[in-house]
Design an enzyme around this catalytic site. Structure first.
Site, mmCIF file in Angstrom:
data_model
loop_
_atom_site.group_PDB
_atom_site.id
_atom_site.type_symbol
_atom_site.label_atom_id
_atom_site.label_comp_id
_atom_site.label_asym_id
_atom_site.label_seq_id
_atom_site.Cartn_x
_atom_site.Cartn_y
_atom_site.Cartn_z
ATOM 1 C CB THR A 48 -0.910 0.032 1.240
ATOM 2 O OG1 THR A 48 -0.124 0.349 2.408
ATOM 3 C CG2 THR A 48 -1.608 -1.312 1.461
ATOM 4 C CB CYS A 49 0.218 4.874 -0.065
ATOM 5 S SG CYS A 49 -1.054 5.019 1.212
ATOM 6 N N GLY A 186 -10.042 24.646 -1.609
ATOM 7 C CA GLY A 186 -8.880 23.787 -1.358
ATOM 8 C C GLY A 186 -9.276 22.405 -0.873
ATOM 9 C CE LYS A 187 -3.967 18.466 -1.096
ATOM 10 N NZ LYS A 187 -2.698 17.855 -0.591
#
Length: 408
Positions: A48-49, A186-187
């Site tokens: 995974t990451c 934004g995020k």
């Protein structure tokens, strides 16, 4: 057979290293095939990451070392020697159980890793590299993780300020069907939009100093309405909820410029604040800000940590059963050999009697059943004793004795 682990994760390797040690499906198949050449028949890769990990079953110490060398050879261009974590036996089993339960995740107690563990096992099975032992260990880990999630609900204590903010909005004013203005693109604003729609918000509008940036969100949220930033005060006069998350160094909703005669709830996710605190004095205005939300997140984090301690006890209990099963399974081949030897003797004896004495078809069945039952009865107690041997030393000793006594 022993359970082993080797790999890296976010705790001992930076992101640039993890990026270079990610396994594609083709990489996994190559690793499985190379591992098989060195005697590893059961192997699972969790990539995974945040982690690049190999779980495997082996018989000899040199096989474990060979897996380590294979991992290093797979990523020759990366300096991994001092980063690799290796675990063996009980430690490796307990680690996998913690992984599945989300206790080793960057976000404590998160749910996504459980699905990733299940997918890793399914891939290994599909490629033919997961047998009885690997299936049992991973399935036990998944079952334990599900029990922890069901009983303790660790992941239901959110650590995202955006999510906590939307939860509090729901408690204060109920989001479903409401008219909402989101300020910022934004995020944080994007996350807030996800949660607002999840809670059934009605007409949702967005404004940003950069209108083009706000319009990009229409690809993800086609039902969204983009309005001009300069129109924010006029829009707010029609809104039930305002969520603001900009990076502006000053307030962008000033008390002296907002005129409204209806109830409005502000969720201020910005630091420094976007919403003028002077608005808090108005009877029809409620403001939820980061100070308030951060305390909830902090309490949730503490509660997660408390629940994690409880879950560790649940994992310890569950892994004991798996360890006992894995230990006893070491004798399976010896027991199977005994039973096969018994079947050979039964067949030889039956064929001899059948040549010497003329039996009817019914008598042949009876004789074969009696011979089989008698010999297997003789082995029943020894087999039970073999299954209950509780140390590897005893198992090794008895395996040698059985081989010598029964010539198997």
């Amino acid at each position: 057979m022993r359970f082993g682990y080797i790999g890296i994760n976010y705790k001992n390797a930076p992101l640039d290293i993890r990026d270079k040690t990610s396994f594609t499906d083709v990489d996994k198949i190559d690793f499985f095939q190379n591992a098989e050449k060195i005697g590893i028949e059961q192997c699972m890769i969790l990539s995974t990451c945040n982690r690049s990990e190999v779980y495997f079953l082996y018989r000899k110490a040199e096989e474990k070392e060979a897996v380590k060398k294979l991992y290093l050879d797979t990523f020759q261009e990366v300096q991994l020697k001092d980063l690799l974590l290796t675990l063996d036996g009980n430690e490796a089993i307990e680690y996998l159980f913690r992984i599945a339960a989300g206790l080793e995740s960057l976000v404590l107690g998160e749910d996504q890793i459980l699905g990733q563990v299940k997918d890793a096992l399914e891939f290994s099975k599909a490629m033919g590299y997961s047998g009885k032992e690997m299936n049992k260990i991973v399935r036990d880990a998944v079952t334990c993780a599900k029990k922890i999630k069901t009983e303790l609900k660790i992941s239901e204590r959110p650590l995202s300020v955006s999510y906590v903010g939307i939860q509090q909005l729901e408690k204060v004013c109920q989001i479903e069907g409401k008219t909402v203005l989101v300020i910022g693109s934004g995020k944080t604003s994007t996350l807030a939009l996800h949660y607002l729609y999840e809670y059934g918000a009605g007409n949702v509008m967005i404004c940003s100093r950069t209108t083009a940036h706000a319009k990009e969100l229409l690809q993800e949220f086609p039902q969204l309405t983009v309005v001009e930033f300069e129109q924010r005060y006029q829009i707010m006069e029609k809104c039930d909820i305002v969520v603001s998350a900009t990076s502006a160094p000053h307030v962008i909703v000033r008390a002296d410029e907002l005129v409204t005669d209806h109830s409005i709830t502000f969720l201020d996710l910005a630091a420094p604040r976007d919403i003028d605190t002077a608005l808090q004095g108005r009877e029809n205005v409620t403001i939820l800000n980061l100070d308030f939300l951060s305390k909830i997140v902090e309490n949730n984090q503490k509660e997660r940590e408390r629940l994690v301690e409880i879950s560790k006890g649940m994992i310890q209990e569950a892994t004991e059963e798996t360890k006992e099963w894995l230990l006893s399974s070491r004798m399976d081949s010896t027991i199977e050999s005994l039973q096969l030897r018994c079947d050979e003797i039964v067949q030889d004896s039956y064929e001899y009697l059948n040549r010497k004495i003329e039996f009817s078809a019914r008598e042949q069945k009876i004789i074969k059943k009696v011979l089989n039952a008698s010999l297997h009865r003789l082995l029943r107690e020894p087999i039970q004793e073999l299954k209950q041997l509780d140390t590897r030393e005893k198992q090794d000793k008895y395996q040698e004795i059985v081989k010598e006594l029964f010539q198997i």
